[in-house]
Design an enzyme around this catalytic site. Structure first.
Site, PDB file in Angstrom:
ATOM      1  N   CYS A   1      -1.155  -2.398  15.008  1.00 49.01           N
ATOM      2  CA  CYS A   1      -0.836  -2.423  13.737  1.00 49.01           C
ATOM      3  C   CYS A   1      -1.506  -3.385  12.795  1.00 49.01           C
ATOM      4  CB  CYS A   1       0.785  -2.218  13.382  1.00 49.01           C
ATOM      5  SG  CYS A   1       1.157  -2.161  11.637  1.00 49.01           S
TER       6      CYS A   1
ATOM      7  N   HIS B   1       6.026   5.362  20.913  1.00 47.90           N
ATOM      8  CA  HIS B   1       4.775   4.709  21.276  1.00 47.90           C
ATOM      9  C   HIS B   1       4.629   4.435  22.968  1.00 47.90           C
ATOM     10  CE1 HIS B   1       3.948   4.646  17.357  1.00 47.90           C
ATOM     11  NE2 HIS B   1       4.533   3.611  17.180  1.00 47.90           N
TER      12      HIS B   1
ATOM     13  N   CYS C   1       3.207   8.287   1.751  1.00 48.91           N
ATOM     14  CA  CYS C   1       3.647   7.213   2.663  1.00 48.91           C
ATOM     15  C   CYS C   1       3.953   5.970   1.971  1.00 48.91           C
ATOM     16  CB  CYS C   1       2.478   7.056   3.576  1.00 48.91           C
ATOM     17  SG  CYS C   1       2.618   5.945   5.087  1.00 48.91           S
TER      18      CYS C   1
ATOM     19  N   CYS D   1       5.085  -7.485   7.574  1.00 48.82           N
ATOM     20  CA  CYS D   1       5.772  -6.924   8.711  1.00 48.82           C
ATOM     21  C   CYS D   1       5.889  -8.058   9.605  1.00 48.82           C
ATOM     22  CB  CYS D   1       5.697  -5.645   9.084  1.00 48.82           C
ATOM     23  SG  CYS D   1       6.666  -4.974  10.263  1.00 48.82           S
TER      24      CYS D   1
ATOM     25  N   CYS E   1      -2.023   1.801   8.174  1.00 46.42           N
ATOM     26  CA  CYS E   1      -1.046   0.989   7.723  1.00 46.42           C
ATOM     27  C   CYS E   1      -1.692  -0.529   7.603  1.00 46.42           C
ATOM     28  CB  CYS E   1      -0.063   0.979   8.927  1.00 46.42           C
ATOM     29  SG  CYS E   1       1.329   0.113   8.498  1.00 46.42           S
TER      30      CYS E   1
ATOM     31  N   CYS F   1       3.568  -5.207  16.105  1.00 43.26           N
ATOM     32  CA  CYS F   1       3.133  -4.276  17.055  1.00 43.26           C
ATOM     33  C   CYS F   1       1.725  -4.264  17.201  1.00 43.26           C
ATOM     34  CB  CYS F   1       3.597  -2.837  16.424  1.00 43.26           C
ATOM     35  SG  CYS F   1       5.283  -2.490  16.322  1.00 43.26           S
TER      36      CYS F   1
ATOM     37  N   SER G   1      11.113   6.035   8.961  1.00 44.16           N
ATOM     38  CA  SER G   1      10.595   5.756  10.216  1.00 44.16           C
ATOM     39  C   SER G   1      10.726   4.197  10.729  1.00 44.16           C
ATOM     40  CB  SER G   1       9.086   5.678  10.038  1.00 44.16           C
ATOM     41  OG  SER G   1       8.417   5.633  11.454  1.00 44.16           O
TER      42      SER G   1
ATOM     43  N   SER H   1       9.407   5.117  15.986  1.00 43.18           N
ATOM     44  CA  SER H   1       8.085   4.763  16.542  1.00 43.18           C
ATOM     45  C   SER H   1       8.450   4.499  17.996  1.00 43.18           C
ATOM     46  CB  SER H   1       7.881   3.586  15.811  1.00 43.18           C
ATOM     47  OG  SER H   1       7.219   4.160  14.551  1.00 43.18           O
TER      48      SER H   1
ATOM     49  N   GLU I   1       0.780  -1.265   0.046  1.00 46.87           N
ATOM     50  CA  GLU I   1       0.028  -0.147   0.068  1.00 46.87           C
ATOM     51  C   GLU I   1       0.963   1.417  -0.089  1.00 46.87           C
ATOM     52  OE1 GLU I   1      -3.262  -2.111   2.934  1.00 46.87           O
ATOM     53  OE2 GLU I   1      -2.626  -0.146   3.492  1.00 46.87           O
TER      54      GLU I   1
ATOM     55  N   HIS J   1      -5.626   4.720  14.909  1.00 46.57           N
ATOM     56  CA  HIS J   1      -6.511   4.339  13.767  1.00 46.57           C
ATOM     57  C   HIS J   1      -7.364   3.031  14.366  1.00 46.57           C
ATOM     58  CE1 HIS J   1      -8.210   4.174   9.843  1.00 46.57           C
ATOM     59  NE2 HIS J   1      -7.488   5.375   9.541  1.00 46.57           N
TER      60      HIS J   1
ATOM     61  N   GLY K   1       5.551  -2.607   6.607  1.00 50.50           N
ATOM     62  CA  GLY K   1       7.143  -3.021   6.786  1.00 50.50           C
ATOM     63  C   GLY K   1       7.828  -2.113   7.595  1.00 50.50           C
ATOM     64  N   GLU K   2       9.103  -2.461   7.931  1.00 42.18           N
ATOM     65  CA  GLU K   2      10.108  -1.913   8.629  1.00 42.18           C
ATOM     66  C   GLU K   2      11.407  -1.715   7.818  1.00 42.18           C
ATOM     67  OE1 GLU K   2      10.957  -0.407  11.723  1.00 42.18           O
ATOM     68  OE2 GLU K   2      12.814  -0.179  10.593  1.00 42.18           O
TER      69      GLU K   2
HETATM   70  N1  SAH Z   1       8.083  -0.015  10.906  1.00 36.90           N
HETATM   71  C1  SAH Z   1       8.020   1.387  10.723  1.00 36.90           C
HETATM   72  C2  SAH Z   1       7.297   1.912   9.708  1.00 36.90           C
HETATM   73  C3  SAH Z   1       5.866   1.584   9.538  1.00 36.90           C
HETATM   74  S1  SAH Z   1       4.539   1.934  10.712  1.00 36.90           S
HETATM   75  C4  SAH Z   1       7.903   1.916  12.095  1.00 36.90           C
HETATM   76  O1  SAH Z   1       7.037   1.393  13.121  1.00 36.90           O
HETATM   77  O2  SAH Z   1       8.179   3.182  12.308  1.00 36.90           O
HETATM   78  C5  SAH Z   1       4.559   3.667  10.399  1.00 36.90           C
HETATM   79  C6  SAH Z   1       3.741   4.439  11.431  1.00 36.90           C
HETATM   80  O3  SAH Z   1       2.304   4.169  11.493  1.00 36.90           O
HETATM   81  C7  SAH Z   1       4.206   4.104  12.874  1.00 36.90           C
HETATM   82  O4  SAH Z   1       4.584   5.182  13.637  1.00 36.90           O
HETATM   83  C8  SAH Z   1       2.942   3.339  13.366  1.00 36.90           C
HETATM   84  O5  SAH Z   1       3.156   3.606  14.683  1.00 36.90           O
HETATM   85  C9  SAH Z   1       2.048   3.820  12.741  1.00 36.90           C
HETATM   86  N2  SAH Z   1       0.706   3.275  12.772  1.00 36.90           N
HETATM   87  C10 SAH Z   1       0.592   1.733  12.780  1.00 36.90           C
HETATM   88  N3  SAH Z   1      -0.620   1.448  13.115  1.00 36.90           N
HETATM   89  C11 SAH Z   1      -1.374   2.405  13.498  1.00 36.90           C
HETATM   90  C12 SAH Z   1      -2.619   2.720  13.801  1.00 36.90           C
HETATM   91  N4  SAH Z   1      -3.525   1.532  13.835  1.00 36.90           N
HETATM   92  N5  SAH Z   1      -3.018   3.831  14.112  1.00 36.90           N
HETATM   93  C13 SAH Z   1      -1.993   5.051  14.270  1.00 36.90           C
HETATM   94  N6  SAH Z   1      -1.084   4.820  13.693  1.00 36.90           N
HETATM   95  C14 SAH Z   1      -0.498   3.665  13.270  1.00 36.90           C
END
Ligand code: SAH
Length: 402
Positions: free
Chosen positions: A173, A271, A159, A166, A384, A170, A246, A269, A146, A341, A214-215
């Site tokens: 996600c 969190h 983005c 991934c 994401c 997390c 990121s 990230s 995506e 989200h 992905g990371e």
């Molecule tokens: N792996 C990398 C990049 C992908 S995630 C990383 O973790 O930074 C990119 C961003 O989207 C991260 O900051 C992640 O926390 C956020 N994200 C993922 N799921 C989300 C959700 N359900 N609501 C809001 N942000 C989210």
């Protein structure tokens, strides 16, 4: 000699760009972007080696230029042809060589054969009422990734994804829940920009964030090349300060990124402000803990951003805000607060908007710059991994959520 004679057959889908013909070992020695051979089968003494040669679109612009110069020279063509071809990769991209009408028809046909321009297939394009546009790209092997284009004033932030799926899992996600599929190639990463230029050139992104699926720092080699393509003057020419990688904090990747001379931005990230809380939502904390990640971010010596997804009862108390302030001060970091989200995590509750505002004010009142990101594209599953999850559900006979 009693041994059987060995025959080696090497099949490549198209020539490695600009490399001289020779024995297999010589062809591929030092060809760092070559994808692994698809099959290396030994039957008796016959080795079948089937390899997919790297596309020009998988090379950093400087290497693509060198490959094209060699290719052009091998055919006795004038040198300026290499510049014309290079332009058509990223600067003024074409869907197929046939569209590069500044070139003789015979040359276009030859290029189509030798260096076909790879495409990503747009499976779904969704437009949100707030202008956010979401793309689901289908890759050659059927994987789906995506991208989300977010317009805001004169800015258009894209983005992009760096992996299909991934491995990090997390808790909040959607991509994490589908698990890891595979790394993307440089072409598949930068193709997310190229495809938009082919469709709607006026939508050329001004900013890139590696915040899709992905990371990125677990796919460093391809991301490294992609950064050169996104930023290079002979690539897409997007300023390094407008490109953000990121990461959850993959230490070797952070070190590799910090060695690049350009001013690429880094977002962590975070969190959660403590190891204990982070462990509860981000399994990677076991491998690279918060303190180690912060130290690596300090060594980055460029301004970093903390991403902070607000989850009710998990990381949104006043104490959390105060702890976050301490960490941000230590690094001079900006804090980017994101509303959770909901589609990404059915079992977690988003922090209510007033609590988010209070949290952000508390951070700001202690001298740390904090922005609350508006949740964009809520009507199109723009978090994401959500679109792919929804499309796959639909394929399995379930209905798309509204
Ligand atoms: N792996 C990398 C990049 C992908 S995630 C990383 O973790 O930074 C990119 C961003 O989207 C991260 O900051 C992640 O926390 C956020 N994200 C993922 N799921 C989300 C959700 N359900 N609501 C809001 N942000 C989210």
């Amino acid at each position: 000699m009693g041994g059987r004679q060995c025959k080696i057959r090497l099949a490549v889908s198209h020539d490695p760009p600009g490399l001289p013909a020779g024995p297999p070992g010589a062809i591929f020695a030092g060809w760092k972007h070559l994808r692994p051979a698809l099959s290396l089968r030994q039957s008796g003494c016959v080795i079948d080696r089937l390899a997919t040669a790297t596309s020009l679109l998988d090379l950093p612009p400087a290497e693509a230029r060198a490959a094209l110069q060699r290719w052009v020279a091998d055919r006795g063509l004038p040198r300026y042809r290499a510049d014309q071809l290079l332009r058509r990769l990223w600067m003024a991209p074409v869907e197929r060589w046939a569209d590069a009408t500044e070139l003789p028809a015979s040359l276009r046909a030859e290029l189509e054969e030798a260096h076909p321009l790879l495409r990503l297939q747009a499976d779904v394009i969704q437009q949100s009422t707030d202008g956010t546009r979401k793309y689901l790209w289908r890759l050659a092997d059927g994987e789906a990734i995506e991208s989300v284009l977010i317009p805001s004033g004169t800015r258009r932030t894209l983005c992009i994804s760096s992996q299909a799926g991934c491995a990090l899992r997390c808790a909040f996600c959607a991509t994490g829940r589908m698990g890891y599929r595979r790394n993307l190639t440089p072409y598949e990463i930068t193709g997310q920009v190229r495809e938009i230029l082919l469709r709607t050139p006026d939508d050329k992104p001004t900013n890139i964030v590696f915040m899709g699926m992905g990371e990125p720092l677990l796919n460093w080699s391809a991301v490294d090349t992609s950064l050169s393509i996104l930023n290079g003057a002979e690539g897409f020419g997007i300023g390094a300060r407008h490109i953000t990688v990121s990461t959850v904090g993959i230490l070797p990747g952070m070190e590799a990124l910090s060695k690049r001379p350009e001013q690429f931005r880094l977002a962590i990230s975070l969190h959660a402000p403590t190891t204990e809380q982070r462990l509860g939502i981000m399994p990677i904390e076991k491998k690279y803990d918060l303190e180690a990640v912060l130290r690596a971010a300090q060594a980055f010596r460029k301004r970093v951003t903390f991403e902070y997804v607000m989850i009710a009862g998990v990381n949104d108390s006043d104490t959390d805000a105060d702890r976050l302030v301490k960490l941000a001060r230590r690094l001079g970091a900006l804090v980017n607060i994101l509303p959770l989200h909901p589609g990404g995590a059915p079992d977690l509750t988003p922090t209510p908007a007033p609590t988010i505002r209070r949290f952000a004010d508390r951070v700001r009142n202690q001298g740390v710059e904090a922005t609350v990101r508006r949740s964009r594209g809520l009507d199109i599953n723009a978090a994401c991994g959500q679109l792919r999850v929804e499309v796959e559900k639909q394929r399995h006979g379930e209905t798309l959520s509204p």
